[in-house]
Design a protein around this motif. Structure first.
Motif, PDB file in Angstrom:
ATOM      1  N   GLU A 153      35.874  -2.535 -52.640  1.00  0.00           N
ATOM      2  CA  GLU A 153      35.631  -1.631 -53.265  1.00  0.00           C
ATOM      3  C   GLU A 153      37.232  -0.378 -52.982  1.00  0.00           C
ATOM      4  N   LYS A 154      37.737  -1.682 -51.663  1.00  0.00           N
ATOM      5  CA  LYS A 154      38.798  -0.562 -51.313  1.00  0.00           C
ATOM      6  C   LYS A 154      40.141  -1.169 -51.815  1.00  0.00           C
ATOM      7  N   THR A 155      39.843  -2.006 -52.356  1.00  0.00           N
ATOM      8  CA  THR A 155      41.212  -3.027 -53.584  1.00  0.00           C
ATOM      9  C   THR A 155      41.054  -2.215 -54.754  1.00  0.00           C
ATOM     10  N   LEU A 156      39.845  -2.233 -54.801  1.00  0.00           N
ATOM     11  CA  LEU A 156      39.772  -2.041 -56.621  1.00  0.00           C
ATOM     12  C   LEU A 156      39.880  -0.697 -56.763  1.00  0.00           C
ATOM     13  N   GLU A 157      39.790   0.106 -56.133  1.00  0.00           N
ATOM     14  CA  GLU A 157      40.342   1.719 -56.115  1.00  0.00           C
ATOM     15  C   GLU A 157      41.650   1.716 -55.394  1.00  0.00           C
ATOM     16  N   LYS A 158      42.481   0.679 -55.484  1.00  0.00           N
ATOM     17  CA  LYS A 158      43.671   1.153 -54.744  1.00  0.00           C
ATOM     18  C   LYS A 158      44.609   0.611 -56.764  1.00  0.00           C
ATOM     19  N   VAL A 159      43.882  -0.896 -57.219  1.00  0.00           N
ATOM     20  CA  VAL A 159      44.664  -1.544 -58.022  1.00  0.00           C
ATOM     21  C   VAL A 159      44.255  -0.688 -59.128  1.00  0.00           C
ATOM     22  N   ARG A 160      43.203   0.609 -59.215  1.00  0.00           N
ATOM     23  CA  ARG A 160      42.996   1.341 -60.704  1.00  0.00           C
ATOM     24  C   ARG A 160      43.977   2.362 -60.167  1.00  0.00           C
ATOM     25  N   ARG A 161      44.494   3.102 -59.063  1.00  0.00           N
ATOM     26  CA  ARG A 161      45.322   3.437 -58.835  1.00  0.00           C
ATOM     27  C   ARG A 161      47.016   3.351 -59.624  1.00  0.00           C
ATOM     28  N   ILE A 193      62.679  -1.999 -56.796  1.00  0.00           N
ATOM     29  CA  ILE A 193      61.772  -1.375 -58.458  1.00  0.00           C
ATOM     30  C   ILE A 193      61.007  -1.116 -58.408  1.00  0.00           C
ATOM     31  N   ALA A 194      59.896  -1.113 -57.081  1.00  0.00           N
ATOM     32  CA  ALA A 194      58.496  -0.811 -56.916  1.00  0.00           C
ATOM     33  C   ALA A 194      59.331   0.727 -56.741  1.00  0.00           C
ATOM     34  N   LYS A 195      59.544   1.376 -56.147  1.00  0.00           N
ATOM     35  CA  LYS A 195      60.010   2.306 -55.600  1.00  0.00           C
ATOM     36  C   LYS A 195      60.466   3.395 -56.994  1.00  0.00           C
ATOM     37  N   LYS A 196      61.204   2.844 -57.309  1.00  0.00           N
ATOM     38  CA  LYS A 196      61.312   3.587 -58.409  1.00  0.00           C
ATOM     39  C   LYS A 196      60.089   4.080 -59.242  1.00  0.00           C
ATOM     40  N   ILE A 197      59.282   2.747 -60.175  1.00  0.00           N
ATOM     41  CA  ILE A 197      58.220   2.812 -60.940  1.00  0.00           C
ATOM     42  C   ILE A 197      57.595   3.132 -60.121  1.00  0.00           C
ATOM     43  N   GLY A 198      56.883   3.703 -59.359  1.00  0.00           N
ATOM     44  CA  GLY A 198      56.208   4.862 -58.222  1.00  0.00           C
ATOM     45  C   GLY A 198      55.155   3.408 -57.872  1.00  0.00           C
ATOM     46  N   THR A 199      55.541   2.933 -57.551  1.00  0.00           N
ATOM     47  CA  THR A 199      53.905   1.935 -57.534  1.00  0.00           C
ATOM     48  C   THR A 199      54.104   1.348 -56.213  1.00  0.00           C
ATOM     49  N   PHE A 200      54.891   1.569 -55.310  1.00  0.00           N
ATOM     50  CA  PHE A 200      55.454   1.175 -54.081  1.00  0.00           C
ATOM     51  C   PHE A 200      53.814   1.364 -52.576  1.00  0.00           C
ATOM     52  N   GLU A 201      54.380   3.350 -52.812  1.00  0.00           N
ATOM     53  CA  GLU A 201      53.651   3.877 -51.604  1.00  0.00           C
ATOM     54  C   GLU A 201      51.864   3.346 -52.253  1.00  0.00           C
ATOM     55  N   LEU A 202      51.565   3.094 -53.737  1.00  0.00           N
ATOM     56  CA  LEU A 202      49.480   2.966 -53.884  1.00  0.00           C
ATOM     57  C   LEU A 202      49.609   1.411 -53.067  1.00  0.00           C
ATOM     58  N   SER A 203      50.475   0.454 -52.933  1.00  0.00           N
ATOM     59  CA  SER A 203      50.812  -1.060 -52.888  1.00  0.00           C
ATOM     60  C   SER A 203      50.237  -0.480 -51.329  1.00  0.00           C
ATOM     61  N   THR A 204      50.900   0.664 -50.967  1.00  0.00           N
ATOM     62  CA  THR A 204      50.605   0.062 -49.040  1.00  0.00           C
ATOM     63  C   THR A 204      49.166   0.887 -48.614  1.00  0.00           C
ATOM     64  N   LEU A 205      48.262   1.011 -49.664  1.00  0.00           N
ATOM     65  CA  LEU A 205      47.264   2.222 -49.512  1.00  0.00           C
ATOM     66  C   LEU A 205      46.761   0.902 -48.892  1.00  0.00           C
ATOM     67  N   PRO A 206      45.434   1.401 -48.189  1.00  0.00           N
ATOM     68  CA  PRO A 206      44.626  -0.002 -46.905  1.00  0.00           C
ATOM     69  C   PRO A 206      43.935  -0.180 -48.272  1.00  0.00           C
ATOM     70  N   GLU A 207      43.413  -1.414 -48.220  1.00  0.00           N
ATOM     71  CA  GLU A 207      42.674  -2.457 -48.784  1.00  0.00           C
ATOM     72  C   GLU A 207      41.735  -3.453 -48.547  1.00  0.00           C
ATOM     73  N   ASP A 208      41.213  -3.816 -48.479  1.00  0.00           N
ATOM     74  CA  ASP A 208      39.422  -4.646 -48.075  1.00  0.00           C
ATOM     75  C   ASP A 208      40.096  -5.453 -47.168  1.00  0.00           C
ATOM     76  N   GLU A 209      39.526  -5.889 -45.919  1.00  0.00           N
ATOM     77  CA  GLU A 209      39.891  -7.288 -45.323  1.00  0.00           C
ATOM     78  C   GLU A 209      39.131  -8.350 -45.627  1.00  0.00           C
ATOM     79  N   ILE A 210      40.377  -9.118 -45.679  1.00  0.00           N
ATOM     80  CA  ILE A 210      39.769 -10.394 -46.491  1.00  0.00           C
ATOM     81  C   ILE A 210      39.398 -11.554 -44.836  1.00  0.00           C
ATOM     82  N   PRO A 211      37.910 -11.691 -44.941  1.00  0.00           N
ATOM     83  CA  PRO A 211      37.616 -12.055 -43.646  1.00  0.00           C
ATOM     84  C   PRO A 211      37.765 -13.969 -44.000  1.00  0.00           C
TER      85      PRO A 211
END
Lengths: 381, 381
Positions: free
Chosen positions: A216-224, A331-349
């Motif tokens: 869910e955490k990663t999904l929320e992040k990808v949605r954003r 580029i990620a910073k210019k288009i505004g996705t960089f910050e979002l990409s550094t949000l926490p995500e689900d750990e992959i065991p």
């Protein structure tokens, strides 16, 4: 003050007349869609002599939004007045004064660039430039400098109207979304995949975003992230498609049993492409976009990408393949996705400690057969 | 004056220790190869604490050459002296004076950046900075400014030596050639394909250049382009491979007969990839590089690239796929291939007036069968 935005586009101009009209009409549609969806009122969007004119009293706001419409090279908020010298002069002076104040300059250097696009107006471009220049010099502390200038006054003349402006704002360029067909873009939540999707959108492609569910955490992040990318998607329709893979547990179990955990990442990516391939078929998409950059991580070797590529007969587009991480981040910073990409995500065991670096197709094939009881598909040759 | 070049590299540092050593050793080999092949004498190339030191009295010349070795992020021609404050001061002053003259400044603003990499030296970095700064201020018209400076004096301390420098020259970054395996690059003589090959080389790939013969003029041009690219190919071995296609006449004849001339370009590209695929197999290359940029010309639609991609089971890498022509041209100019790409080439008599824009696989298949008497290969799925 402004009542029109001049929209300039680039590469379209080099195509055949027929193609060009088609491009222009798609670009105009995308412009309308952008303005409508951002609630910016306008009277008209029309193509004229190789530029598009957006008639609006919200020219400044419109420029902000249109800066995110692909296919546009530059934008100028402008004043449209009747093509009479006196009116042109007064308008130019008004804009000049405003710009002078904005820049806080005592005695700005300026030049006037005139273009007579249709020929009704009695003065030729150099004469227009001279007249308007004189008028500014008479009325404002300033000096003319054709090479080094603080302010450039543009005057474009066509069909009995003059368009006067002092700003030229550069946009992303590229091609209008919808001119190049559809591709599926795999979005993982990392820094790279949104940039890859963005670059394809920029080249006029309608992107269908697909996320393979991790939690869910990663999904929320990808949605954003996708919501951010949508700000550039005028003309596109894609809603995020989330695929919940059923086979994951079984694959991981089997890999453990066979002591082939090191193949987990390659297997995982292969399956992602397989899912993307299925979605592409459903939606008539003609390719798959991935964020691979060569050698960045273990799964991004030529050997592993070879294996992953066998999961589809569609071309896999990798616009970041030749870029360094630094360029991608920029580029990620210019288009505004960089910050979002550094949000926490689900750990992959199940990420192995030592993922395979140069995976072998033969070994992969054996594992695949053990898991699914059948050969993986592979291109024939 | 200078007796060493400090070589800094980037992404390698983020890998595991083992991978890092391997990367460093390849980078050092490429550095040696570059210096030897350009006739620049050197005493030693050694890796130390995350940087590489090239001991040479031709530091300036070495920097010019090493600026073209991939994997290097920045370079500084430096003076190695014993790590004694007096010596460091005198060396810093010498370099400062030289730089001051070079810049033609009366009273340059400067700062000193010290780094104690190993800890034998009694003073800490801030103390080194203060001491050297004072010495400069005492001896030369100047002022210290940490944020806006004309000159930055670097002092790196390790293993009883000090490395003093005032220049930091940025290089291409990327990864050392030879760390990422081999790909075949199709070179046509146009502006795009050399840039695509260059970007793959930059990511550490050894490129095998393949040209499909069109005529002597184009061949000569491609030879010159490859000779230019070779200036970046330290660590790579590729010599231009020229393939003379035998089937061309037959295909063109047949297309004319079937009134399918519009498929000429797609067919031609498909055959090029088929040839590239064969060469790749011979040389153990793991992919094919092409200069496609989406929507740039008729053959670069998703549909046509789909058809062309079926000619191989290798991944096709298209590093320019998300770039505008302007961006591609700008890289071509930087790397020195643009001018060469605009040289005259052989006229191609068989280019159709209206090439197919959205080619269909089914139609292509039929034509292929008519020409070759058998089905074209296609990925199975």
């Amino acid at each position: 003050m402004f009542n029109v935005v001049i929209v300039r586009y680039g590469e379209i101009g080099t195509k055949s007349r027929q193609t060009r009209r088609w491009f222009e009409s798609i670009l105009m549609n995308n412009i309308r869609e952008a303005l409508v969806s951002e609630g910016i009122g306008f009277k008209k969007v029309e193509a004229k002599h190789g530029r598009i004119l957006v008639k609006t009293n919200k020219a400044r706001d419109a420029v902000d939004v249109l800066g995110r419409v692909f296919g546009i090279v530059s934008l100028s908020p402008a004043m449209e007045v009747d093509a009479e010298l006196e009116k042109i002069n007064r308008t130019a002076l008004k804009l000049f004064r405003r710009k002078k104040r904005e820049l806080g300059l005592e005695r700005p250097r300026f030049r006037v660039t005139g273009r007579r696009i249709t020929k009704e107006f009695p003065l030729k471009s150099p004469e227009v430039q001279a007249k308007v220049g004189e008028y500014i010099l008479e009325n404002e502390e300033s000096e003319v400098n054709l090479h080094e200038y603080d302010i450039e006054i543009g005057v474009e003349l066509m069909e009995g109207k003059a368009y006067v402006f002092v700003d030229k704002i550069y946009a992303w360029g590229g091609l209008p979304i919808g001119t190049q067909g559809k591709v599926v873009a795999l979005l993982s939540g990392g820094i790279d995949s949104p940039v890859a999707a963005f670059l394809m959108m920029k080249r006029g492609v309608e992107v269908i975003p697909v996320h393979i569910y991790m939690g869910e955490k990663t999904l929320e992040k990808v949605r954003r992230i996708w919501n951010q990318l949508k700000k550039y998607n005028y003309g596109g329709k894609g809603e995020l498609i989330v695929v919940k893979p059923k086979e994951r547990e079984r694959i991981i179990e089997k890999l453990r049993e066979m002591k082939k955990e090191k193949y987990t990442c390659v297997f995982c990516k292969y399956m992602m492409v397989k899912h993307a391939d299925r979605v592409a078929r459903e939606f008539g998409a003609k390719g798959i976009v991935m964020g691979d950059s060569l050698g960045q991580v273990a799964s991004q070797t030529l050997e592993n990408m070879y294996i992953v590529s066998q999961a589809t007969d569609l071309p896999i587009y990798r616009p970041l393949i030749g870029m360094d991480k630094e360029e991608i981040v920029s580029i990620a910073k210019k288009i505004g996705t960089f910050e979002l990409s550094t949000l926490p995500e689900d750990e992959i065991p199940f990420i192995p400690k030592h993922p395979v670096i140069r995976g072998s197709w033969e070994e992969f094939r054996k594992i695949y057969k053990a898991v699914f009881g059948e050969e993986p598909r592979k291109r024939q040759c």
